[in-house]
Enzyme design. Structure first.
Site, PDB file in Angstrom:
ATOM      1  N   SER A 217       0.812  -1.216   0.000  1.00  0.00           N
ATOM      2  CA  SER A 217       0.000   0.000   0.000  1.00  0.00           C
ATOM      3  C   SER A 217       0.845   1.265   0.000  1.00  0.00           C
ATOM      4  O   SER A 217       0.422   2.293  -0.540  1.00  0.00           O
ATOM      5  CB  SER A 217      -0.937  -0.002   1.215  1.00  0.00           C
ATOM      6  OG  SER A 217      -1.848  -1.081   1.140  1.00  0.00           O
ATOM      7  N   HIS A 281       0.154   4.369   4.588  1.00  0.00           N
ATOM      8  CA  HIS A 281      -0.511   5.031   3.466  1.00  0.00           C
ATOM      9  C   HIS A 281      -0.096   6.500   3.387  1.00  0.00           C
ATOM     10  O   HIS A 281       0.227   7.017   2.308  1.00  0.00           O
ATOM     11  CB  HIS A 281      -2.025   4.930   3.622  1.00  0.00           C
ATOM     12  CG  HIS A 281      -2.548   3.546   3.429  1.00  0.00           C
ATOM     13  ND1 HIS A 281      -3.901   3.260   3.357  1.00  0.00           N
ATOM     14  CD2 HIS A 281      -1.918   2.360   3.293  1.00  0.00           C
ATOM     15  CE1 HIS A 281      -4.064   1.952   3.188  1.00  0.00           C
ATOM     16  NE2 HIS A 281      -2.877   1.396   3.144  1.00  0.00           N
TER      17      HIS A 281
END
Length: 355
Positions: A217, A281
């Site tokens: 991610s 993230h």
């Protein structure tokens, strides 16, 4: 008398030659006029009004009117072919026809799928019912207690918690990564992706220092943020900049909304699985944005973009240096405390008479 007659004859010959020359010139002008006259103004075809002729002919676009005797000839002015300036659009056209095959995104996606499939095939049967069936002693998992094994800051991207986790990352990095790599090249996108992966583990090691980490991610969010950098640098030269910006905003909003819903409102077993690392993230996106400003092609250089370049470089270097120093200090401190704890334990056991 003979000399006078000879002079008269020579004069007649000269006059005849001049008349023939004038006649040939008139024929040439008439032929040229037929070939070059295009949309002659009405005033230019009339010789009765000289002032009207001069006024109207002076306004004829890219033409020139001339009088010769009783005839009016219209000729186009020779417009020199000037070279096109080296403008931003020409600079952009140099890259339009030089597209790159998206090797990096395709290869990294295939590797991630292959490793996930191999792990599932070789996984012990008792691990299938676990929320995260990946063994914690895997050499690829990022572990905060093994920070000195530097490859773990990158290798965790090859592991995923489940098929949904893998499929989601693969689809997004293909959808957003391929267009960037086609335009900007494999090396640039590879640097952005790996910088996002590295920043994801670095940020997690600082903020959530006890968390194990798997998944790509950080790299995916780096690609998303790189789109924002690309739009900022080349907005004036992009036909679908608003569409790309909207797609990034929609995806991030949906991903954030889904993560919040599963964590706080969904009580299903699926929601009780592995938690989403928001820090990975966020730091991955920060790396993608800053590195994007540094390495992506800029088709139109403006003065303020140089300031953005230096600002991005400063932010990325400051974050990276701080995170690395923090990890080194934290690791050394933990080892010293562990060694000191062992010494204290041995002294206590010795005082208690326990060998």
């Amino acid at each position: 008398m003979e000399n006078l007659t000879q002079n008269v004859n020579e004069t007649k010959v000269d006059l005849g030659q001049e008349k023939e020359k004038e006649a040939s010139q008139e024929e040439e002008h008439a032929t040229a006029a037929k070939e070059t006259i295009i949309d002659i103004p009405a005033a230019c075809s009339s010789s009765s009004n000289s002032s009207s002729y001069d006024t109207d002919c002076s306004t004829a676009s890219s033409t020139c009117c001339t009088r010769q005797g009783e005839h009016i000839y219209m000729q186009r002015e020779a417009i020199p072919a000037t070279p096109l300036p080296e403008s931003e659009d020409i600079g952009l056209l140099k890259y339009v026809h030089r597209q790159h095959w998206p090797w990096f995104i395709l290869v990294i996606s295939i590797i991630e799928i292959a490793i996930f499939a191999y792990d599932r095939y070789t996984m012990p049967a008792q691990n299938f019912g676990l929320p995260v069936p990946i063994p914690s002693d895997s050499v690829l998992v990022y572990r905060p207690d093994r920070r000195l094994q530097v490859w773990r800051f990158f290798s965790y991207m090859f592991l995923h918690a489940n098929w949904f986790h893998l499929g989601f990352n693969i689809v997004i990095q293909l959808f957003f990564g391929i267009p960037l790599e086609v335009m900007h090249g494999t090396a640039r996108i590879g640097v952005i992706y790996m910088a996002g992966v590295f920043a994801g583990s670095l940020g997690t090691s600082v903020v959530d220092s006890e968390v194990f980490l798997v998944g790509a991610s950080g790299g995916v969010y780096a690609l998303l943020a790189a789109h924002l950098a690309n739009i900022t640098l080349n907005y004036a030269h992009m036909k679908s900049a608003s569409t790309q910006l909207g797609s990034v905003v929609i995806f991030v909003s949906c991903d954030l909304g889904y993560a919040l819903y599963t964590q706080y409102f969904d009580g299903s077993a699926f929601a009780k699985g592995p938690q989403v690392s928001y820090i990975a993230h966020l730091t991955g996106a920060l790396a993608g944005l800053t590195i994007g400003f540094l390495v992506l092609k800029n088709f139109g250089h403006r003065e303020y973009e140089q300031l953005i370049w230096w600002l991005a470089l400063g932010v990325y270097c400051a974050f990276t240096v701080f995170a690395i120093v923090f990890n080194l200090i934290n690791t050394v401190t933990a080892q010293l405390m562990e060694e000191q704890g062992e010494v204290i334990t041995q002294h206590l056991l010795h005082d208690l008479g326990v060998s």
